[in-house]
Design an enzyme around this catalytic site. Structure first.
Site, mmCIF file in Angstrom:
data_model
loop_
_atom_site.group_PDB
_atom_site.id
_atom_site.type_symbol
_atom_site.label_atom_id
_atom_site.label_comp_id
_atom_site.label_asym_id
_atom_site.label_seq_id
_atom_site.Cartn_x
_atom_site.Cartn_y
_atom_site.Cartn_z
ATOM 1 N N CYS A 114 5.252 -6.107 1.665
ATOM 2 C CA CYS A 114 5.602 -4.695 1.752
ATOM 3 C C CYS A 114 4.846 -4.022 2.900
ATOM 4 C CB CYS A 114 5.367 -4.007 0.406
ATOM 5 S SG CYS A 114 6.232 -2.424 0.239
ATOM 6 N N ASP A 172 -16.613 -9.080 -23.060
ATOM 7 C CA ASP A 172 -17.226 -9.128 -21.734
ATOM 8 C C ASP A 172 -18.726 -9.422 -21.797
ATOM 9 O OD1 ASP A 172 -14.666 -8.357 -21.085
ATOM 10 O OD2 ASP A 172 -15.192 -6.256 -20.795
ATOM 11 N N HIS A 215 8.160 -7.217 -3.601
ATOM 12 C CA HIS A 215 6.898 -7.568 -4.260
ATOM 13 C C HIS A 215 7.074 -8.837 -5.104
ATOM 14 C CE1 HIS A 215 4.456 -4.001 -3.299
ATOM 15 N NE2 HIS A 215 5.625 -3.384 -3.241
ATOM 16 N N LYS A 227 -9.638 -9.588 -17.305
ATOM 17 C CA LYS A 227 -9.887 -9.805 -18.723
ATOM 18 C C LYS A 227 -9.403 -11.173 -19.204
ATOM 19 C CE LYS A 227 -11.169 -7.192 -21.491
ATOM 20 N NZ LYS A 227 -12.500 -6.955 -22.099
ATOM 21 N N GLU A 259 4.758 -10.501 -6.527
ATOM 22 C CA GLU A 259 3.703 -10.616 -7.532
ATOM 23 C C GLU A 259 4.090 -10.019 -8.877
ATOM 24 O OE1 GLU A 259 2.662 -6.791 -5.219
ATOM 25 O OE2 GLU A 259 3.677 -8.704 -4.888
ATOM 26 N N GLY A 274 0.829 -1.194 0.000
ATOM 27 C CA GLY A 274 0.000 0.000 0.000
ATOM 28 C C GLY A 274 0.864 1.244 0.000
#
Length: 537
Positions: free
Chosen positions: A101, A251, A193, A393, A195, A74
């Site tokens: 983090c 979508d 991080h 997506k 990710e 954050g």
């Protein structure tokens, strides 16, 4: 459920583990730009990760029966006034917790460790040293090299572990506590991080947490999601009718296919031809949904009304507002022909929710008006169904494949709700739209021919509100300029411009200038998002 209400990714109900999902990992989102990426990485590993508000209580988390819990990064400092926190009882649930983090700093502070402003702030790549006794089975660093690259982005760091029940497991030259764990092994924290792609073994670390530490088996699959959502839709809808606003994009098409799987003939799709479509768009939609899926499809040609509303309008937000207003009016008329319609289906995705300022944290800027997030007013009297609201997506594309949606729909690049109105910069005329359609068709033909369509995330042409001097034959011309935009992205929250080969760009330019009357110059957009957006308007 009242009209306009809907379940969201951030409002998982206590005890709601997602029906068929037996492996749920909640992610407390402290406002990180990469919190969604953590969820994506977990789902790619076959574990259903769900983003939740950091104010969620330990009891609510317990009711979700999580296999593990992740605390995201954050932008705040843990000592800032009003900095987000979490229920300290989370660490007493007996469930493995991973802090990333800010999430690590907050957890360590709550456990009694010291967190201070770092003497050396770290932003970018750093070399991580992993202790030899911290890389065995059941650890975060199992099968990870003893020296590996990680991505840092922090101004604070842990400066002391005394009396906190924590031990260091990895370090960098300027960060002695780059990774820690609790003595009982239930908490792990990393200052970097894992990710992001800039941490080469980050995905392996997250999988170690999910598999080695949380004991997940990776059983969640998109086919399971399809069956589960169809079951939920069927139970909620009963014998009532659902009306779906179909745009022809990925979508809404996948949403329609999923709802049709659930309730069959109780679904009616409405496709509004607003005169702002790509070339042959209407024909593709009719063929796909009438002939392939045998869905009840109603096509409304309202192109004259839309173009009339847009005459002389050049402000982008005003274009969107007028298009949205007219769409509501046209849709309302279509709905009158379906008196038994009770539910409205939309293909809203999670990034739509974040970008439209409807995110859980309430601190997302309203970047642009999305036509499919709260776009239809409550007074229409429909209850809202958004079966894709939890998905990104790429996950929607996977779901489309599971449902048998044709490749030409599943792999279509995104198309904005206002259509070509936001790709014709300035005021809208039918002539300008026709020119842009031809340019766009040539562009996509060449991208497909060069086998670049699936390697790019979005490619389109933009008609600029300027004219330039050119030479054709023996005469000078003063004609239109077209910009080409091609980007690569995983989540559409950030994007980089695509490195299209020069020879492909040359063919595109030559064909557009030679084949489209009124265009004498083609330019290529090399802006990334941020600071630019993907669309020009």
């Amino acid at each position: 459920m009242a009209s306009g209400e809907h379940e969201t990714l951030h409002s998982a109900k206590p005890g709601d583990t997602g029906g068929l999902r037996d492996e749920v990992v909640p992610i407390l989102d402290f406002g990180s730009q990469t919190a969604q990426l953590i969820a994506r990485r977990a789902r790619e590993a076959g574990v259903y990760a769900v983003l939740v508000h950091p104010s969620i209580s330990a009891d609510e988390l317990r009711a979700m029966q999580p296999r593990g819990i992740i605390l995201s990064g954050g932008p705040s400092s843990v000592d800032d006034e009003g900095a987000p926190s979490c229920d300290p009882a989370i660490f007493s649930l007996g469930v493995p917790v991973l802090g990333i983090c800010y999430g690590m700093q907050l957890a360590c502070k709550l456990m009694g460790a010291r967190v201070d402003r770092a003497e050396h702030r770290e932003f970018g790549r750093a070399s991580l040293d992993v202790g030899a006794d911290n890389a065995g089975r059941g650890t975060l660093f199992h099968a990870i090299p003893g020296h590996t690259t990680v991505w840092m982005s922090h101004g604070d760091q842990i400066t002391g572990l005394e009396n906190a029940g924590l031990v260091a497991t990895a370090s960098t030259k300027t960060c002695p506590y780059a990774a820690v764990r609790s003595e009982d092994g239930l908490f792990r924290g990393v200052q970097f991080h894992p990710e992001v792609t800039h941490t080469p073994h980050g995905t392996d670390m997250l999988r170690n947490f999910l598999y080695e530490i949380c004991g997940c088996r990776g059983t969640w699959r998109m086919s399971e999601f399809a069956d589960e959502q169809a079951s939920k839709i069927r139970a909620r809808v009963g014998d009532k009718r659902v009306i779906c606003g179909l745009s022809g994009g990925v979508d809404s098409s996948v949403a329609a296919a999923l709802i049709h799987k659930a309730i069959g003939d109780q679904l009616t799709c409405v496709f509004v031809d607003n005169g702002l479509l790509r070339k042959n768009e209407r024909d593709l939609v009719e063929t796909t949904f009438r002939d392939h899926f045998h869905i009840d499809l109603r096509v409304v040609d309202a192109s004259e009304q839309f173009l009339g509303d847009l005459a002389g309008i050049d402000d982008p937000q005003e274009k969107r507002r007028r298009i949205g207003h007219r769409f509501i009016e046209v849709f309302k008329e279509a709905a009158h022909d379906l008196p038994d319609a009770h539910f409205l289906a939309q293909g809203t995705l999670y990034p739509d929710v974040i970008e439209s300022g409807h995110g859980h944290a309430g601190n997302s800027a309203n970047i642009k008006l999305h036509h499919n997030v709260g776009g239809l007013p409550a007074e229409l009297g429909f209850d809202l169904i958004e079966p894709l609201r939890d998905l990104f997506k790429d996950e929607v594309r996977k779901l489309g494949e599971v449902l048998g949606v044709p490749d030409q729909i599943v792999w279509r690049h995104p198309f904005p709700g206002p259509g070509l109105a936001v790709r014709v910069l300035g005021d809208i005329t039918k002539d300008k739209l026709d020119v842009l359609r031809e340019c766009d068709e040539i562009l996509l033909e060449e991208i497909v021919a060069a086998e670049l369509y699936r390697r790019t995330s979005q490619v389109f042409a933009v008609l600029l509100p300027i004219q330039s001097v050119g030479v054709m034959g023996d005469g000078r011309t003063y004609e239109r300029v077209v910009a080409i935009r091609a980007v690569e992205t995983q989540d559409f929250m950030t994007a980089d411009w695509a490195r299209i080969p020069f020879d492909v760009l040359a063919r595109i330019s030559n064909r557009i200038i030679n084949e489209v009357r009124g265009v004498n110059r083609v330019v290529y957009d090399i802006s990334s998002k941020p600071p630019a957006t993907i669309e020009w308007e």
